[in-house]
Design a protein around this motif. Structure first.
Motif, PDB file in Angstrom:
ATOM      1  N   ALA A 116     -29.424 -18.592  45.966  1.00 37.80           N
ATOM      2  CA  ALA A 116     -30.595 -18.706  46.899  1.00 37.80           C
ATOM      3  C   ALA A 116     -30.790 -17.570  47.455  1.00 37.80           C
ATOM      4  CB  ALA A 116     -30.055 -19.750  48.040  1.00 37.80           C
ATOM      5  N   LEU A 117     -29.747 -16.619  47.779  1.00 37.32           N
ATOM      6  CA  LEU A 117     -30.081 -15.107  48.369  1.00 37.32           C
ATOM      7  C   LEU A 117     -31.021 -14.439  47.625  1.00 37.32           C
ATOM      8  CD1 LEU A 117     -29.578 -13.395  50.866  1.00 37.32           C
ATOM      9  CD2 LEU A 117     -27.409 -12.736  49.424  1.00 37.32           C
ATOM     10  N   VAL A 118     -30.775 -14.509  46.145  1.00 38.71           N
ATOM     11  CA  VAL A 118     -31.470 -13.565  45.309  1.00 38.71           C
ATOM     12  C   VAL A 118     -32.826 -14.055  45.200  1.00 38.71           C
ATOM     13  CG1 VAL A 118     -31.849 -13.337  42.633  1.00 38.71           C
ATOM     14  CG2 VAL A 118     -29.429 -13.144  43.762  1.00 38.71           C
ATOM     15  N   ILE A 119     -33.191 -15.485  45.483  1.00 41.80           N
ATOM     16  CA  ILE A 119     -34.644 -15.942  45.324  1.00 41.80           C
ATOM     17  C   ILE A 119     -35.031 -15.499  46.660  1.00 41.80           C
ATOM     18  CG2 ILE A 119     -35.927 -17.993  45.476  1.00 41.80           C
ATOM     19  CD1 ILE A 119     -33.737 -19.352  43.881  1.00 41.80           C
ATOM     20  N   ILE A 120     -34.487 -15.488  47.892  1.00 44.90           N
ATOM     21  CA  ILE A 120     -35.089 -15.071  48.907  1.00 44.90           C
ATOM     22  C   ILE A 120     -35.502 -13.587  48.829  1.00 44.90           C
ATOM     23  CG2 ILE A 120     -34.521 -14.554  51.328  1.00 44.90           C
ATOM     24  CD1 ILE A 120     -32.633 -16.838  51.524  1.00 44.90           C
ATOM     25  N   LEU A 121     -34.639 -12.845  48.425  1.00 49.87           N
ATOM     26  CA  LEU A 121     -34.772 -11.222  48.340  1.00 49.87           C
ATOM     27  C   LEU A 121     -35.848 -11.155  47.166  1.00 49.87           C
ATOM     28  CD1 LEU A 121     -31.184 -10.188  48.350  1.00 49.87           C
ATOM     29  CD2 LEU A 121     -32.769  -9.809  50.266  1.00 49.87           C
ATOM     30  N   THR A 122     -35.894 -11.566  46.083  1.00 47.33           N
ATOM     31  CA  THR A 122     -36.908 -11.431  45.167  1.00 47.33           C
ATOM     32  C   THR A 122     -38.306 -11.832  45.779  1.00 47.33           C
ATOM     33  OG1 THR A 122     -35.534 -11.694  43.295  1.00 47.33           O
ATOM     34  CG2 THR A 122     -37.771 -11.996  42.795  1.00 47.33           C
ATOM     35  N   ARG A 123     -38.383 -13.003  46.448  1.00 48.25           N
ATOM     36  CA  ARG A 123     -39.813 -13.349  46.996  1.00 48.25           C
ATOM     37  C   ARG A 123     -40.045 -12.329  48.102  1.00 48.25           C
ATOM     38  NH1 ARG A 123     -39.793 -18.901  49.690  1.00 48.25           N
ATOM     39  NH2 ARG A 123     -42.335 -18.343  49.502  1.00 48.25           N
TER      40      ARG A 123
ATOM     41  N   VAL B 169     -41.342  -4.206  29.128  1.00 47.60           N
ATOM     42  CA  VAL B 169     -40.759  -5.406  28.605  1.00 47.60           C
ATOM     43  C   VAL B 169     -40.753  -6.468  29.410  1.00 47.60           C
ATOM     44  CG1 VAL B 169     -38.683  -6.154  27.512  1.00 47.60           C
ATOM     45  CG2 VAL B 169     -39.238  -3.643  27.480  1.00 47.60           C
ATOM     46  N   PRO B 170     -41.649  -7.639  28.918  1.00 45.74           N
ATOM     47  CA  PRO B 170     -42.263  -7.532  27.714  1.00 45.74           C
ATOM     48  C   PRO B 170     -43.860  -7.133  27.820  1.00 45.74           C
ATOM     49  CG  PRO B 170     -42.670  -9.665  28.896  1.00 45.74           C
ATOM     50  CD  PRO B 170     -41.745  -8.876  29.884  1.00 45.74           C
TER      51      PRO B 170
ATOM     52  N   ARG C  37     -41.168 -12.478  32.114  1.00 47.27           N
ATOM     53  CA  ARG C  37     -40.970 -11.473  33.258  1.00 47.27           C
ATOM     54  C   ARG C  37     -40.310 -12.295  34.400  1.00 47.27           C
ATOM     55  NH1 ARG C  37     -47.047  -8.763  33.881  1.00 47.27           N
ATOM     56  NH2 ARG C  37     -46.565  -7.097  32.343  1.00 47.27           N
ATOM     57  N   ILE C  38     -40.441 -13.631  34.572  1.00 41.38           N
ATOM     58  CA  ILE C  38     -39.824 -14.430  35.559  1.00 41.38           C
ATOM     59  C   ILE C  38     -38.139 -14.195  35.201  1.00 41.38           C
ATOM     60  CG2 ILE C  38     -39.241 -16.700  36.317  1.00 41.38           C
ATOM     61  CD1 ILE C  38     -42.224 -17.443  35.912  1.00 41.38           C
ATOM     62  N   LEU C  39     -37.864 -14.551  33.847  1.00 32.48           N
ATOM     63  CA  LEU C  39     -36.562 -14.463  33.761  1.00 32.48           C
ATOM     64  C   LEU C  39     -35.958 -13.079  33.883  1.00 32.48           C
ATOM     65  CD1 LEU C  39     -36.532 -16.827  30.393  1.00 32.48           C
ATOM     66  CD2 LEU C  39     -35.734 -17.135  32.679  1.00 32.48           C
ATOM     67  N   MET C  40     -36.738 -12.018  33.579  1.00 28.91           N
ATOM     68  CA  MET C  40     -36.254 -10.664  33.544  1.00 28.91           C
ATOM     69  C   MET C  40     -36.150 -10.349  35.118  1.00 28.91           C
ATOM     70  SD  MET C  40     -36.061  -8.408  31.054  1.00 28.91           S
ATOM     71  CE  MET C  40     -36.704  -6.891  31.641  1.00 28.91           C
TER      72      MET C  40
ATOM     73  N   THR D  72     -45.104 -17.147  42.201  1.00 28.99           N
ATOM     74  CA  THR D  72     -45.509 -18.687  42.212  1.00 28.99           C
ATOM     75  C   THR D  72     -44.146 -19.446  41.762  1.00 28.99           C
ATOM     76  OG1 THR D  72     -47.775 -18.377  42.131  1.00 28.99           O
ATOM     77  CG2 THR D  72     -47.121 -20.451  41.741  1.00 28.99           C
ATOM     78  N   ALA D  73     -43.518 -18.709  40.472  1.00 31.90           N
ATOM     79  CA  ALA D  73     -42.589 -19.405  40.083  1.00 31.90           C
ATOM     80  C   ALA D  73     -41.148 -19.136  40.892  1.00 31.90           C
ATOM     81  CB  ALA D  73     -42.115 -18.552  38.785  1.00 31.90           C
ATOM     82  N   PHE D  74     -41.271 -18.198  41.683  1.00 31.48           N
ATOM     83  CA  PHE D  74     -40.087 -18.028  42.836  1.00 31.48           C
ATOM     84  C   PHE D  74     -40.200 -18.947  43.811  1.00 31.48           C
ATOM     85  CE2 PHE D  74     -38.802 -14.468  40.218  1.00 31.48           C
ATOM     86  CZ  PHE D  74     -37.307 -14.359  40.259  1.00 31.48           C
TER      87      PHE D  74
END
Length: 642
Positions: free
Chosen positions: A263-270, A410-411, A422-425, A475-477
């Motif tokens: 959850a922390l990774v999602i917060i920081l990426t957003r 990449v990609p 890109r989302i997975l990367m 949007t995915a995040f």
């Protein structure tokens, strides 16, 4: 007979009926109706008037004069036995809003039926036949709960008869819910076959799944009151923990820790994806000043008050301050998006400014927490601990920059699978940064690397044609956050145990929290001098930045997880105090901040004459730093900037 009816109704009906024959005179009318006590007077234009009324009275009209066309029409109607054909037009009653149709016997028909009393056994729809349903509280509540379809919606024949609008959900909502339930049951069946009794009712894994679902439901119920949903999620976790519905122990403590880091990774990426590089370069001085200075002052204030009031060592005090000083985008975004849609503060980009700086605050808090944590729990030499801070910052920025640069190539940008790749990367890079940095002993580098990677990747993607506010990866995040938000806050609520909580600890923690918030509000107003915001806008910005939730929920229990294996009662007590302050900060500042922004926003911010129109495929417009103009607005009487 027509004369008798006209004369007898002369004192009771709204309009006098005309005589049946033109030969009628005042004397004959008086003689034929002995019940009429008031004589009739001849009018200048023809016709007669009862002496009991004046000629200007709107409730009485003179009868047609003998020989006139109205009298002839009345005589013809009487001969043909067509009732009322020669009557003058009926005037609207002052007791009713509309004219009602009547049958040949003078009784109301159709919609003109009088209101009647209802018994509890009558059909629910019958009650709304005579009442305006759109004014009832039940209608408004159901309409608020029912989602509006985004496109053409199909439904089977007869669905509205079974589930009338809006008192029942649409077929699309029911089908979606049924699909999710079926998917959940299938997933549970597979997990049960693999794991065994832990996934059965009463098992810890089953309890975690039930906690997440209950947290989502609690958040939805709280969102109906315009408060942030995270309040309901947190309360559900506290309730289920203290009534014994959930118990997390043994190996599942590590599972909870992993979920919290994800959850922390999602917060920081957003936070990194919501920053516009071009606007950041243009507003770097104002944004950094408004984000760094209030954060640092509140961190120091909480550390000092924690040391003297709660007895925390200085390092534990600064660890607490680095967590509490963060502003929560989860609270401010929902409130500010509503204000932005109505045009409040849009001319100066105030909603966007608050949201952007809250994301920067999150990144600073997580990086600072990681650095302090690495130093506190490191067993290396003093020189190594001193160098650990700068090395963590440099390593995090280096990894983030390189990973974001790699995401440019990449990609390939025209690849039809570019968006999911890109989302997975980006997600994988954030996960390896957070987990890998802790594995090598540089916990502060991982969160900083996740934010930097998202920021650099967003910069290069914008150069390739992707808009910052319309980024499909962002949007995915957002979707990922919708999944992990109830998990994060519900799990944070389970850390609060009333039987282990001392009353004086709560009181002192509340005092430390209030001291930090008040000092931050004052400093924010002072620092905002020179930014072309008026005093009301400075106060609103300062109050908006008092809301706390996401970082506190993600980092509050981390210290407790780190000291539990040591079985050190003193350190465990310190970690529990840190957790209490974090939970109190969520429970107090999140609802209070949301209420203050909702109430004071229209009073402290100026409104543009035209609110921005959101277009496109996305469900909401993501604010961009390019909206921040910090321009001078003309003062006017209505408080509207045009």
């Amino acid at each position: 007979m027509a004369e008798d009816k006209s004369s007898s109704e002369g004192g009771t009906s709204d309009s006098a009926s005309p005589p049946a024959a033109p030969a009628t005179t005042p004397a004959a009318a008086s003689a034929s109706t002995p019940s009429l006590t008031l004589p009739l007077q001849q009018q200048p234009g023809g016709g007669f008037l009862n002496e009991g009324f004046v000629a200007e009275s709107p409730r009485r009209r003179p009868s047609p004069a003998p020989g006139s066309h109205l009298a002839a029409a009345a005589a013809a109607a009487a001969a043909l036995e067509v009732p009322g054909a020669g009557d003058p037009p009926r005037r609207k009653s002052i007791l009713h809003g509309t004219e009602h149709p009547y049958d040949e016997n003078g009784k109301a028909t159709g919609d003109a039926l009088p209101m009647k009393k209802f018994s509890g056994a009558e059909n629910f729809a019958e009650k709304f036949k005579y009442h305006d349903p759109e004014k009832s509280w039940l209608f408004l509540f159901c309409a608020k709960c029912r989602q509006q379809p985004s496109g053409e919606a199909w439904e089977p024949p007869g669905w509205q008869r079974v589930c009338p609008h809006p008192f029942c959900p649409s077929y699309r909502q029911c089908a979606r819910l049924l699909a999710l339930v079926l998917i959940g049951l299938l997933a549970w069946g597979v997990v049960f076959c693999v794991v065994g009794h832990a996934a059965a009712p009463g098992g810890q894994l089953f309890g975690l799944a039930a906690l997440a679902l209950a947290g989502h439901l609690g958040g939805w119920l709280i969102s109906l009151t315009t408060l942030p949903p995270l309040i309901g999620m947190l309360l559900v976790g506290i309730l289920m923990q203290n009534v014994g519905l959930v118990h997390i122990a043994d190996d599942y403590v590590e599972v909870v820790t992993v979920l919290r880091k994800v959850a922390l990774v999602i917060i920081l990426t957003r936070a990194g994806l919501d920053l516009d590089p071009t606007a950041m370069a243009r507003l770097r001085v104002a944004v950094l000043k408004l984000s760094l200075v209030p954060w640092f002052v509140e961190c120091v204030a909480v550390a000092v008050s924690g040391h003297f009031l709660m007895g925390l060592p200085w390092m534990w005090g600064f660890l607490l301050g680095s967590v509490v000083a963060a502003v929560s985008p989860a609270v401010v975004v929902s409130c500010l998006i509503r204000l932005r849609a109505k045009g409040y503060g849009v001319a100066k980009g105030i909603p966007t400014l608050i949201i952007a700086i809250s994301g920067i605050d999150d990144a600073i808090s997580v990086a600072g927490f990681g650095i302090i944590q690495s130093v506190m729990f490191s067993s290396e030499s003093l020189a190594y601990q001193i160098a650990q801070g700068p090395l963590s910052i440099f390593g995090g920025l280096l990894f983030g920059g390189l990973w974001g640069l790699l995401a440019k190539f990449v990609p390939e940008k025209n690849d039809p699978f570019a968006v999911p790749l890109r989302i997975l990367m980006l997600f994988g890079g954030g996960l390896i940064a957070v987990f890998g940095s802790e594995e090598v002993g540089f916990g502060g580098a991982g969160p900083l690397g996740a934010v930097a990677a998202a920021f650099v990747a967003c910069y290069y993607w914008s150069k390739q044609g992707w808009e910052v506010e319309d980024n499909p990866v962002a949007t995915a995040f957002e979707v990922f956050w919708m999944i992990f938000e109830p998990i994060l806050f519900s799990l944070t609520g389970t850390q609060v145990r009333f039987d282990e909580l001392a009353g004086d600890t709560v009181t002192v923690a509340f005092a430390c929290l209030i001291i930090g918030i008040v000092i931050r509000i004052v400093v924010t107003v002072i620092v905002a001098i020179g930014s072309k915001l008026n005093l009301k806008e400075k106060i609103f910005v300062a109050l908006a930045w008092m809301s706390k939730a996401t970082v506190q929920a993600a980092l509050g229990p981390v210290a407790l997880d780190l000291v539990r294996p040591e079985n050190n009662e003193q350190k465990t007590g310190y970690a529990e105090k840190v957790l209490v302050v974090c939970v109190l900060s969520i429970m107090i500042t999140a609802p209070v901040g949301a209420i203050l922004m909702t109430i004071l926003g229209p009073r402290l911010l100026k409104k543009t004459s035209m609110a921005p129109v959101v277009e496109g495929w996305r469900r909401s417009a993501r604010p961009s730093l390019r909206d921040i103009t910090i321009i001078d607005e003309e003062e006017d009487g209505d408080g509207v900037a045009t």
